[in-house]
Design an enzyme around this catalytic site. Structure first.
Site, mmCIF file in Angstrom:
data_model
loop_
_atom_site.group_PDB
_atom_site.id
_atom_site.type_symbol
_atom_site.label_atom_id
_atom_site.label_comp_id
_atom_site.label_asym_id
_atom_site.label_seq_id
_atom_site.Cartn_x
_atom_site.Cartn_y
_atom_site.Cartn_z
ATOM 1 N N GLY A 11 0.787 -1.240 0.000
ATOM 2 C CA GLY A 11 0.000 0.000 0.000
ATOM 3 C C GLY A 11 0.814 1.283 0.000
ATOM 4 O O GLY A 11 0.324 2.323 0.428
ATOM 5 N N ASN A 13 1.622 3.046 -2.565
ATOM 6 C CA ASN A 13 0.953 3.989 -3.485
ATOM 7 C C ASN A 13 -0.287 4.595 -2.834
ATOM 8 O O ASN A 13 -0.584 5.773 -3.021
ATOM 9 C CB ASN A 13 0.586 3.295 -4.797
ATOM 10 C CG ASN A 13 1.765 3.250 -5.755
ATOM 11 O OD1 ASN A 13 2.177 4.286 -6.267
ATOM 12 N ND2 ASN A 13 2.330 2.066 -5.976
ATOM 13 N N HIS A 108 1.090 0.838 -13.106
ATOM 14 C CA HIS A 108 1.839 -0.358 -13.491
ATOM 15 C C HIS A 108 3.316 0.013 -13.603
ATOM 16 O O HIS A 108 3.654 1.064 -14.158
ATOM 17 C CB HIS A 108 1.312 -0.886 -14.837
ATOM 18 C CG HIS A 108 2.027 -2.120 -15.278
ATOM 19 N ND1 HIS A 108 1.746 -3.370 -14.746
ATOM 20 C CD2 HIS A 108 3.038 -2.305 -16.154
ATOM 21 C CE1 HIS A 108 2.555 -4.260 -15.296
ATOM 22 N NE2 HIS A 108 3.345 -3.641 -16.155
#
Ligand code: GAR
Length: 201
Positions: A11, A13, A108
């Site tokens: 987590g 991000n 990504h």
């Protein structure tokens, strides 16, 4: 805009978005819910620390459509308008993607369309690429194929390992998502013919 973050693990991000929000950099985005599909996801601690509601939905032993329906019910309950995939390691069903068409953002760790899939860093190194990076994109029903919102480049050093490369790309991820989300939440992203146009403020 009411935003839900979907995560499966660390987590970081998600944290970068919490931090941006607390710095006042996401004026139109409200992080209202974290959804995790792993009970031990570190993302949960981050939500608790910052008073963001979170729910765990177990995907094990469930058909994808059933799992996604459970998520959609919760997202509806929370009146969620936008979804952030922050290290969410599940492919979404077509129903889910249609329900939130051009409303799901994913990050990504490669310069898409290069190196999609679960081993982006390894694949970039194996291909002897000289640069990689990260991509924020809208999710469609392919794997890492949706319209690209923005990308950040990272040079690959000859002595890079998966770990060193992923650490350097992660720094850029933590810049990219907080940059992309306000564009989205202030309705400045328009998708035309599968391409994203960024409208002026
Ligand atoms: C990030 O590097 C993200 O780009 C990647 O998982 C990591 C999650 O880290 N996502 C994918 O590979 C999706 N295909 P985080 O949990 O610390 O945000």
């Amino acid at each position: 805009m009411r935003i839900a973050v979907l995560a499966s693990g660390r987590g970081s991000n998600f944290q970068s978005l919490i931090d941006a929000s607390e710095r006042g950099e996401l004026p139109n985005a409200n992080l209202v819910l974290l959804v995790v599909n792993k009970k031990n996801a570190k993302a949960i601690e981050r939500a608790e620390k910052h008073n963001i509601d979170w729910i765990f939905i177990d995907h094990r032993g469930k058909d994808r459509v059933v799992f996604d329906k459970e998520m959609m019910d919760k997202l509806t309950e929370y009146k969620v308008e936008g979804i952030i995939l922050a290290g969410f390691m599940r492919i979404l069903s077509t129903d889910f993607v249609i329900q939130y068409k051009n409303r799901i953002l994913n990050i990504h760790p490669s310069l898409l369309p290069l190196f999609p899939g679960a081993h982006a860093h390894r694949d970039a190194l194996a291909a002897n690429a000289t640069k990689s990076g990260c991509t924020v994109h809208f999710v469609d029903d392919g794997v890492d194929t949706g319209p690209i919102i923005l990308q950040k480049e990272v040079i690959i050093n000859p002595d890079d390992t998966e770990e060193t490369l992923s650490n350097r790309i992660l720094i850029q991820e933590h810049i990219a998502f907080p940059e992309a989300l306000p564009l989205f939440s202030s309705n400045r992203l328009k998708v035309i013919n599968n391409k994203v146009e960024i409208l002026p403020p």
